[in-house]
Motif scaffolding. Structure first.
Motif, short mmCIF file in Angstrom:
data_model
loop_
_atom_site.label_atom_id
_atom_site.label_comp_id
_atom_site.label_asym_id
_atom_site.label_seq_id
_atom_site.Cartn_x
_atom_site.Cartn_y
_atom_site.Cartn_z
N ALA A 122 17.66 -25.52 52.81
CA ALA A 122 18.49 -25.29 53.96
C ALA A 122 17.95 -26.33 55.02
N ARG A 123 16.74 -26.53 55.19
CA ARG A 123 16.31 -27.42 56.07
C ARG A 123 16.77 -28.91 55.93
N ARG A 124 16.86 -29.25 54.64
CA ARG A 124 17.21 -30.68 54.37
C ARG A 124 18.71 -30.85 54.28
N ASP A 125 19.46 -29.75 53.80
CA ASP A 125 20.84 -30.04 53.31
C ASP A 125 21.93 -29.47 54.23
N GLY A 126 21.45 -28.27 55.07
CA GLY A 126 22.14 -27.30 55.67
C GLY A 126 22.61 -26.29 54.69
N VAL A 127 23.42 -25.47 55.43
CA VAL A 127 23.93 -24.35 54.77
C VAL A 127 25.63 -24.13 54.94
N ALA A 128 26.22 -23.56 53.99
CA ALA A 128 27.61 -23.05 54.11
C ALA A 128 27.52 -21.56 54.63
N ALA A 129 28.31 -21.39 55.53
CA ALA A 129 28.36 -20.00 56.22
C ALA A 129 29.79 -19.43 56.16
N VAL A 130 29.83 -18.20 55.98
CA VAL A 130 31.23 -17.29 56.41
C VAL A 130 30.98 -16.51 57.65
N THR A 131 31.78 -16.12 58.21
CA THR A 131 31.91 -15.42 59.41
C THR A 131 32.40 -13.99 59.17
N TRP A 245 24.11 -24.49 64.29
CA TRP A 245 22.90 -24.01 63.62
C TRP A 245 22.45 -22.55 63.55
N LEU A 246 21.80 -22.19 62.42
CA LEU A 246 21.23 -20.92 62.04
C LEU A 246 19.61 -21.22 62.34
N LEU A 247 19.13 -20.48 63.24
CA LEU A 247 17.78 -20.60 63.51
C LEU A 247 16.93 -19.41 62.95
N SER A 248 15.91 -19.58 62.41
CA SER A 248 15.05 -18.42 62.15
C SER A 248 13.38 -18.90 62.03
N SER A 249 12.59 -18.04 62.02
CA SER A 249 11.17 -18.28 62.02
C SER A 249 10.62 -19.20 60.76
N VAL A 250 11.19 -18.88 59.61
CA VAL A 250 10.82 -19.50 58.38
C VAL A 250 11.65 -20.92 58.11
N THR A 251 12.92 -20.70 58.05
CA THR A 251 13.94 -21.81 57.69
C THR A 251 13.86 -22.97 58.90
N LEU A 252 13.41 -22.39 60.30
CA LEU A 252 13.72 -23.01 61.43
C LEU A 252 15.12 -23.57 61.64
N ALA A 253 15.69 -24.63 61.50
CA ALA A 253 16.96 -25.07 61.88
C ALA A 253 17.82 -25.25 60.64
N ALA A 254 18.76 -24.59 60.29
CA ALA A 254 19.55 -25.02 59.25
C ALA A 254 21.05 -25.12 59.81
N ARG A 255 21.48 -26.42 59.46
CA ARG A 255 22.70 -26.81 60.15
C ARG A 255 23.89 -26.06 59.23
N VAL A 256 24.86 -25.72 59.91
CA VAL A 256 25.86 -25.22 59.10
C VAL A 256 26.94 -26.23 59.07
N HIS A 257 27.16 -26.65 57.70
CA HIS A 257 28.05 -27.92 57.63
C HIS A 257 29.42 -27.23 57.03
N THR A 258 29.88 -26.23 56.49
CA THR A 258 30.89 -25.66 56.06
C THR A 258 30.90 -24.16 56.71
N LEU A 259 32.12 -23.86 57.27
CA LEU A 259 32.22 -22.53 58.02
C LEU A 259 33.74 -21.98 57.27
N ASP A 260 33.52 -20.68 56.74
CA ASP A 260 34.79 -20.19 55.86
C ASP A 260 35.56 -21.19 55.10
N GLY A 261 34.75 -21.67 54.51
CA GLY A 261 35.44 -22.73 53.42
C GLY A 261 35.79 -24.04 53.98
N VAL A 262 35.59 -24.17 55.31
CA VAL A 262 36.07 -25.46 55.98
C VAL A 262 34.96 -26.25 56.45
N ALA A 263 34.86 -27.77 55.94
CA ALA A 263 33.79 -28.39 56.63
C ALA A 263 33.77 -28.97 58.16
N LEU A 264 32.61 -28.61 58.55
CA LEU A 264 32.65 -28.84 59.78
C LEU A 264 32.42 -30.54 60.49
#
Length: 285
Positions: A122-131, A245-264
């Motif tokens: 997640a730190r390196r590649d980012g994440v795909a997320a849904v709303t 980005w989704l920020l959390s204590s352990v993952t730190l910064a995970a960039r969202v590269h895809t949202l609801d199936g659409v590339a950002l």
């Protein structure tokens, strides 16, 4: 170096550290039976618990909200130090659990374990997320007893949201209010860059958990000349932002590269934001 078995340290409210093999949970403990407790999760890096002061402060606030006895700050710090001294596996996850308890005293547990494998990716590649619709407004008065701002062990809603995201083929989730306002992730805070040099996270008045990692990021970024805002974010803002980005204590910064199936769109500030987060969690006690 091979990690040792994850250390578990038990503390009492007087600050005493018990034998790590002592049983600490009963079958009728409200922490287990009803999720009646609070917790914090910290990143351990270079033998140090990152943002320890902020996490202990939030644990104390959560405990006060659900009516647990006040924290013995010195006792928790001693237990954390003991747990860290038993860990030799490098970067780790430190968890603080504080619950109602099945006897006369609350349950208080500190544990250390390995960082989940998903974190590095997640730190390196980012994440795909849904709303997903959280089912409550993104703005409005929060009752004094509400768990919206509490890191509660009553985590079933967030776990269900995370499972739904995974069922839909994503690895994370952005929870949205019924009025279209962005709230938070299932295990993270949301930050967007609406334009270059600007970072925004939902206002403190939103029914969300205050983010320790966001606070650390904003502190460093503001000192470097970034404009840091706590204001409403509409779900329609996410797809046109300069970064999400989704920020959390352990993952730190995970960039969202895809949202609801659409590339950002590419996030031109991604490397700098990740650097600022690292600086923020590294410089504060």
């Amino acid at each position: 170096m091979t990690p040792r078995t994850p250390a578990v340290v038990v503390v009492d409210l007087a600050g005493g550290v018990l034998d790590p093999h002592t049983p600490v949970l009963r079958a009728d403990d409200p922490l287990i039976a009803r999720g009646d407790g609070v917790f914090e999760t910290l990143l351990v890096r270079d033998g140090r618990a990152c943002l320890q002061n902020a996490h202990l402060a939030r644990l104390a606030a959560s405990a006060a909200t659900i009516g647990l006895p006040p924290l013995d700050d010195a006792g928790w710090r001693a237990a954390i130090a003991t747990a860290l001294a038993q860990w030799s596996g490098g970067e780790a996850v430190l968890r603080l659990l504080y619950g109602r308890g099945g006897g006369e005293s609350p349950t208080a547990v500190v544990s250390v374990s390995a960082v989940p494998q998903r974190v590095a990716a997640a730190r390196r590649d980012g994440v795909a997320a849904v709303t997903l619709d959280r089912g409550l407004p993104g703005l409005g008065p929060v009752t004094p007893w509400s768990l919206a701002g509490v890191k509660s062990m009553s985590y079933a809603v967030f776990a269900a949201a995370q499972r739904e995201a995974e069922r839909l083929g994503a690895s994370d989730v952005v929870l949205v209010g019924s009025d279209g306002r962005v709230l938070e992730g299932a295990r993270s805070s949301v930050v967007v860059a609406p334009e270059p040099g600007v970072l925004r996270t939902p206002a403190r008045s939103a029914p969300i958990l205050p983010g320790t990692t966001v606070d650390a990021l904003f502190d460093v970024a503001a000192r470097r000349g970034w404009r840091c805002e706590r204001a409403a974010i509409q779900v329609t803002d996410l797809g046109v932002a300069q970064g999400l980005w989704l920020l959390s204590s352990v993952t730190l910064a995970a960039r969202v590269h895809t949202l609801d199936g659409v590339a950002l769109p590419d996030a031109p500030m991604a490397a700098e934001v990740a650097e600022l987060v690292d600086l923020g969690v590294g410089e504060q006690p």
